[in-house]
Design an enzyme around this catalytic site. Structure first.
Site, short mmCIF file in Angstrom:
data_model
loop_
_atom_site.label_atom_id
_atom_site.label_comp_id
_atom_site.label_asym_id
_atom_site.label_seq_id
_atom_site.Cartn_x
_atom_site.Cartn_y
_atom_site.Cartn_z
N GLU A 13 0.84 -1.20 0.00
CA GLU A 13 0.00 0.00 0.00
C GLU A 13 0.87 1.25 0.00
OE1 GLU A 13 -2.55 1.71 -0.34
OE2 GLU A 13 -4.31 1.03 0.76
N ASP A 27 -4.10 4.92 6.37
CA ASP A 27 -4.71 6.11 6.92
C ASP A 27 -5.73 5.67 7.98
OD1 ASP A 27 -5.37 8.86 7.05
OD2 ASP A 27 -6.85 8.69 5.47
N VAL A 46 -0.92 14.16 1.82
CA VAL A 46 0.33 14.19 1.06
C VAL A 46 0.12 13.68 -0.36
CG1 VAL A 46 1.79 13.99 3.10
CG2 VAL A 46 1.00 11.90 1.96
P1 IMP Z 1 -7.66 4.20 4.47
O1 IMP Z 1 -8.67 3.17 4.07
O2 IMP Z 1 -8.31 5.36 5.16
O3 IMP Z 1 -6.51 3.63 5.27
O4 IMP Z 1 -7.16 4.85 3.13
C1 IMP Z 1 -6.09 4.43 2.44
C2 IMP Z 1 -6.10 5.06 1.06
O5 IMP Z 1 -6.52 6.42 1.10
C3 IMP Z 1 -4.70 5.11 0.50
O6 IMP Z 1 -4.42 3.96 -0.23
C4 IMP Z 1 -4.74 6.34 -0.35
O7 IMP Z 1 -5.18 6.03 -1.65
C5 IMP Z 1 -5.73 7.25 0.29
N1 IMP Z 1 -5.06 8.27 1.12
C6 IMP Z 1 -5.04 8.35 2.46
N2 IMP Z 1 -4.32 9.40 2.87
C7 IMP Z 1 -3.85 9.98 1.76
C8 IMP Z 1 -3.00 11.12 1.53
O8 IMP Z 1 -2.52 11.83 2.44
N3 IMP Z 1 -2.74 11.42 0.23
C9 IMP Z 1 -3.23 10.70 -0.81
N4 IMP Z 1 -4.02 9.62 -0.64
C10 IMP Z 1 -4.33 9.27 0.63
MG MG Z 2 -4.85 4.36 -2.64
#
Ligand code: IMP
Ligand code: MG
Length: 182
Positions: free
Chosen positions: A100, A104, A154
């Site tokens: 990944e 986040d 970011v």
């Molecule tokens: P999660 O399901 O919230 O953990 O999201 C993960 C996905 O969100 C990552 O694979 C990214 O595609 C996107 N994402 C999360 N934070 C960022 C960021 O700061 N910049 C760009 N994409 C992000």
């Molecule tokens: Mg992504």
């Protein structure tokens, strides 16, 4: 007009990114010695990190990709995960390394891990370039994590804002006015 003008701060330089990819690649090569893992990249954000990481892995291995959507053009998660592209091979009994760009909320990887467990792989291990621990909502353990970063949005090195900036060779923070224009 250059894309670099939209960046307020460089968080991770090309040198830092290469060094960490090399370290993690070496760790994976040690930890999976004697095995033949399948690297599964989570599109699209993974593609730059994965390309670098794999070249530091000295193991027989294969590559596959999944595409999921959890974000629209915006910068915060909706909580919903949709599978847009699934694996092309049977993973039963195989060692999976999920790659990944950024961990986040954890919603995506938590969902994906459970989704793939059903197919009875020998193991599922997470390798993420970046981790924002302050944002975690779902329990996810990343055995390999490149950098812990603060809670900022970011871009670069594969990561986008509204599908742009993936081609920046470093990871940076966008200027606030870039979002204001959206
Ligand atoms: P999660 O399901 O919230 O953990 O999201 C993960 C996905 O969100 C990552 O694979 C990214 O595609 C996107 N994402 C999360 N934070 C960022 C960021 O700061 N910049 C760009 N994409 C992000
Ligand atoms: Mg992504």
């Amino acid at each position: 007009m250059t894309i670099h003008e939209d960046i307020s701060t460089v968080l991770l330089t090309e040198e830092q990114l290469q060094k960490r990819a090399a370290e993690i690649g070496a760790e994976i090569s040690r930890d999976f010695a004697g095995k033949e893992p399948i690297f599964v990249g989570v599109l699209k954000g993974c593609f730059v990190f994965m390309a670098d990481l794999m070249r530091y892995v000295d193991l027989p291995c294969s590559v596959d990709f999944m595409a999921v959507s959890s974000y629209g053009a915006g910068t915060s998660t909706t909580g919903a995960v949709k599978i847009n592209k699934d694996l092309n091979q049977n993973i039963e009994g195989r060692d999976i390394i999920l790659v990944e760009d950024i961990l986040d909320s954890g919603v995506t990887l938590h969902y994906l891990t459970q989704y793939l467990e059903v197919r009875k792989p020998a193991s599922i291990t997470i390798a993420t370039l970046m981790d924002k621990p302050a944002r975690r909502k779902a329990p996810v353990y990343a055995r390999y994590s490149g950098f812990e970063i603060p809670d900022a949005f970011v871009v670069g090195y594969g990561l986008d804002y509204a599908e742009k900036y993936r081609n920046l060779p470093y990871v940076g923070v966008l200027k606030p006015e870039v979002y204001a224009d959206a």
